[in-house]
Enzyme design. Structure first.
Site, mmCIF file in Angstrom:
data_model
loop_
_atom_site.group_PDB
_atom_site.id
_atom_site.type_symbol
_atom_site.label_atom_id
_atom_site.label_comp_id
_atom_site.label_asym_id
_atom_site.label_seq_id
_atom_site.Cartn_x
_atom_site.Cartn_y
_atom_site.Cartn_z
ATOM 1 N N LEU A 70 0.805 -1.213 -0.023
ATOM 2 C CA LEU A 70 0.103 0.011 -0.110
ATOM 3 C C LEU A 70 0.765 1.201 -0.117
ATOM 4 O O LEU A 70 0.995 1.867 1.020
ATOM 5 C CB LEU A 70 -1.007 -0.036 1.276
ATOM 6 C CG LEU A 70 -2.209 0.937 1.349
ATOM 7 C CD1 LEU A 70 -2.995 0.707 -0.136
ATOM 8 C CD2 LEU A 70 -2.773 0.906 2.560
ATOM 9 N N HIS A 71 1.526 1.549 -1.199
ATOM 10 C CA HIS A 71 2.419 2.692 -1.159
ATOM 11 C C HIS A 71 1.459 3.849 -1.657
ATOM 12 O O HIS A 71 0.153 3.896 -1.899
ATOM 13 C CB HIS A 71 3.725 2.354 -2.105
ATOM 14 C CG HIS A 71 3.389 2.302 -3.389
ATOM 15 N ND1 HIS A 71 3.175 3.045 -4.397
ATOM 16 C CD2 HIS A 71 2.921 0.951 -4.036
ATOM 17 C CE1 HIS A 71 2.995 2.547 -5.573
ATOM 18 N NE2 HIS A 71 2.838 1.050 -5.215
ATOM 19 N N ALA A 72 1.981 4.770 -2.370
ATOM 20 C CA ALA A 72 1.429 5.896 -2.740
ATOM 21 C C ALA A 72 0.257 5.862 -3.825
ATOM 22 O O ALA A 72 -0.696 6.371 -3.554
ATOM 23 C CB ALA A 72 2.325 7.167 -3.270
#
Length: 104
Positions: free
Chosen positions: A28-30
């Site tokens: 769940l990155h940018a």
């Protein structure tokens, strides 16, 4: 008066909960965070996420708060959703995660 009570009952009903494993390579990155918040904002329901079934819970409609979750690939993302369109919101959130946010 009956209609007002029915509305209150719908707002206070038990939250829907479910979980899904993050399958996309970087978790769940940018970019996935933005996709999740954009999808969540399409629903009236309150949508919260957490890395543990008992929280702490994060507002899924806040990009900054979602990015702070920092969930890696393989982590289980828990959802807690309350509201009139909660079932549709939960289905949409789960589909997004199962699809790897379009990155897998």
């Amino acid at each position: 008066m009956h209609d007002a009570n029915a509305g209150r009952a719908a707002e206070t009903r038990v939250p829907l909960t479910a979980s899904a494993v993050l399958v996309n390579p970087v978790g769940l990155h940018a970019r996935p965070s933005v996709k999740l918040t954009q999808r969540a904002k399409g629903f009236a329901a309150t949508i919260e996420i957490a890395l543990a079934a008992d929280g702490p819970w994060t507002d899924a409609k806040s990009p900054v708060k979602v990015m702070r979750v920092k969930a890696p690939q393989g982590a289980t993302l828990h959802f807690r959703i309350t509201g009139a369109d909660g079932e549709a919101a939960l289905a949409a959130m789960l589909a997004l995660v199962h699809d790897g946010f379009g990155e897998a």
